[in-house]
Design a protein around this motif. Sequence first.
Motif: not given
Length: 245
Positions: A23-36, A60-69
Amino acid sequence: MEENRKVRIAAVGDVHVRESDKGKWTDYFKEVSQKADVLLICGDLTDTGDEGEAEVLAEELKACSVPVIGVLGNHDFEKGRHKLIRQILQNNNMTILDGEAIVIHGIGFAGVKGFGGGFDGHMLSMFGEGAMKAFVQEAVDEALHLDRALARLDQEHENIKKIAVLHYAPIKETVIGEPEQIFPFLGSSRLAEPLSRRNVIAAFHGHAHVGQLEGETSGGVKVYNVAKQILGKAGYEYPFFILEV
């Protein structure tokens, strides 16, 4: 992607995810998805190389909607479970590069973990005991894997823009701040040669938690040390670096 629109690449390294991080990374990955448009994670995905930590990161990466490498780091090898860590993350929509390349939004990403060996005139040489030769050979092999991955991008895609994803540093400049005695264990100039020869736009790495954010190879390739700890000290509210290409 529209042809004229720049691609926003977010990059971070050394996230050191623990099993207690749920749960600690959810907001982080959401923010990444908005900015990148794409996220690079430059090694040390886990803290102690345990597959349970990889499972937490995958969730946690389920909160990220952009490709992750990403690439693996030395911490991911700690318990010899690096293959399992890679498999868990690859099964959860993250691409882990280990001498391979991938094209996303028209940009080619080539990745290796890299290795140590020192920089410039102070690189370890292939001389002496077998253990020393093996240490140097590891760095040579990693540089060759990177070069081949970049070469494949050139062969398959004409005039493609290329980005390198590493864990260990390819230049001394971005590790300055760490004790000089450990420089040989933070990276190797052998990794820099393919970057210049293959006309890479930029390279991202982590590993050195105390170092410099930006540097440049002697051939003019921009290098960014995006260790989370460095970005935090630089004042990034959400520690990820953005490069527009």
